[in-house]
Scaffold this active site. Sequence first.
Site, short mmCIF file in Angstrom:
data_model
loop_
_atom_site.label_atom_id
_atom_site.label_comp_id
_atom_site.label_asym_id
_atom_site.label_seq_id
_atom_site.Cartn_x
_atom_site.Cartn_y
_atom_site.Cartn_z
CG ASN A 11 -4.08 -3.77 13.46
OD1 ASN A 11 -3.48 -3.80 12.40
ND2 ASN A 11 -4.59 -4.86 14.02
CE1 TYR A 33 -6.23 -2.42 9.54
CE2 TYR A 33 -5.52 -4.72 9.34
CZ TYR A 33 -5.57 -3.42 8.85
OH TYR A 33 -4.94 -3.12 7.67
CB SER A 74 -13.21 24.13 -30.75
OG SER A 74 -13.27 23.27 -31.86
CE LYS A 105 -3.80 3.52 4.68
NZ LYS A 105 -4.74 2.69 5.49
CB SER A 148 -0.94 0.00 1.21
OG SER A 148 -0.18 -0.04 2.41
CE LYS A 199 -18.15 25.40 -28.68
NZ LYS A 199 -18.10 23.94 -28.92
CD GLN A 220 -2.94 -2.11 2.79
OE1 GLN A 220 -2.20 -2.27 3.76
NE2 GLN A 220 -2.80 -2.79 1.68
CD GLU A 248 -17.78 21.67 -20.67
OE1 GLU A 248 -18.60 21.22 -21.46
OE2 GLU A 248 -16.66 22.09 -21.03
CB THR A 282 -39.25 26.60 -10.19
OG1 THR A 282 -40.37 27.09 -10.92
CG2 THR A 282 -38.97 27.54 -9.03
CG HIS A 283 -40.52 22.84 -12.61
ND1 HIS A 283 -40.78 21.54 -12.27
CD2 HIS A 283 -41.14 23.61 -11.67
CE1 HIS A 283 -41.53 21.51 -11.18
NE2 HIS A 283 -41.75 22.75 -10.79
CG ASN A 307 -15.47 24.60 -25.74
OD1 ASN A 307 -16.52 25.06 -26.19
ND2 ASN A 307 -14.59 23.95 -26.49
N1 ARG Z 1 -1.08 -0.79 5.72
C1 ARG Z 1 -2.02 -1.25 6.71
C2 ARG Z 1 -3.29 -0.40 6.61
O1 ARG Z 1 -3.23 0.60 5.99
C3 ARG Z 1 -1.44 -1.10 8.06
C4 ARG Z 1 -2.06 -2.01 9.07
C5 ARG Z 1 -1.57 -3.39 8.90
N2 ARG Z 1 -2.09 -4.22 9.93
C6 ARG Z 1 -2.05 -5.55 9.84
N3 ARG Z 1 -2.59 -6.19 10.81
N4 ARG Z 1 -1.48 -6.16 8.84
O2 ARG Z 1 -4.32 -0.76 7.10
#
Ligand code: ARG
Length: 470
Positions: A121, A330, A290, A338, A35, A296, A335, A303, A168-169, A298
């Site tokens: 964790n 956990y 364009s 994020k 990750s 044009k 993971q 958008e 409206t509408h 744009n």
């Molecule tokens: N990269 C993991 C995460 O973002 C870290 C936690 C890993 N924990 C584990 N028990 N393997 O969640």
Amino acid sequence: MTTLKLVGATAPAHKLWGGRFAGETAPALDALNRSIGTDFRLWPFDIRLSKAWAVALWNAGVLPLEESQRMERGLDAVAARLRAGATPAASDEDVHTMIDRLLHEEIGDLASKLHTGRSRNDQVATATRLWAMDACAALDTAIRGLQRVMLEHATALDREGALMPAYTHLQRAQPVAAAHWMLSHFWPLDRDRARVAAAARAAATLPLGSGAVAGCAYPISRVLLQGSLGFARLSPNSIDAVSDRDFVAELLFALTMLGTHLSRLAEDLILYGTSEFGFVQFGDAYTTGSSMMPQKRNPDALELTRGAAPRMLGDLVTLLGTLKGLPSGYNKDLQDDKRALFDAVDTMHLVLPATAGALAECTFRTERMRDALSSAMMATDLADYLVRKGATFREAHGAVGRLVRESEETGTELHSLPFKSFAAAHPLFDHDVYEALSAAASVERRDVEGGTGPNALRDQLEAARAAIAQ
Ligand code: ARG
């Protein structure tokens, strides 16, 4: 029993685990598990919480002061290397593993003591919360930047006394002050700011000290950790603490709403910028031409803003989908929280300044707005006129409806109908009826709080100025 060996082992990686494993992990798992590409950006927060942890370990009597201090200095050195551009090794599983590897390079074996009593964790939950708290502050600044542009336009439009149709509408409905329309996009952002602030408060619960799931076996002071890391409170349950991603969901929902509001603003501006409306003229810096059609211009920035809104929604739904299937504690599924979080926040940091810039560049063509006001839009005012003279609203609505039909059938604007038409429609019509058909008078009458009338608008502008100052 046979096992299929699919791939050969690679060079042993720096790992935070592995003692109980005889074989290497498969490259396919490594690839799926890695990750660092996503979570590398957590490093400043991981360093911060690791330094606080080193102090906590000394405080708890786990480490002598000298070791704790050497650890802190080592972490500072790691931070300096990262700031200077140190990049992850191919074998780094995640940001925590990478920092651990670099810390070993800085202070040798002592680095191995830093992980005493903690788990990735509680570590990743803490780092992600710190990141989110920081992100909320930056988002607030960016939202306010856009609100400021809205307020400037609203102030200028108000100074000009510009009027325009409210829809409206998407049908012409009633005349309003153009500043009132502009501010109709300001207040949703004010609510978005409140939601982002609420998400920041949700993030401000400290999970560190929860260990992997059951809490920490060393007498560390979580209260000290909370204070030094700037959290508002301690998580009350370690099982909950390592799996609680409510704050991510709350922030993603806030950003989904913000994206929706920005999309609506963008759509209004795109529409008002068409030749058919002509209320808005776009500037050069946020539009493109364009390759084929020389005429044009744009509104790409707007958008793309409109197009970005479903990204936040997708991120929110992805996260909720992940959380929905999980048992307590956990799970590695977490993971991916994020990926969704960073994508939504990154997208906002692209969209918000571009929207602010594009809006700042817009010129409002107030004469075109005024030309779009037809006296049919004052039909409600006509009905109100009759009500003021004693008719019931139902009766008035019917009489005005007949006049509107006559106006349409004869191709005559309401204000150009002869008085005898009014007199025939309802006996309470008098010659002063033509005043009721003025757009300015219509706007002036709507002076309740939150209305488009001049006093209400002055109060609204003042409230907006106060809101932005906070
Ligand atoms: N990269 C993991 C995460 O973002 C870290 C936690 C890993 N924990 C584990 N028990 N393997 O969640």
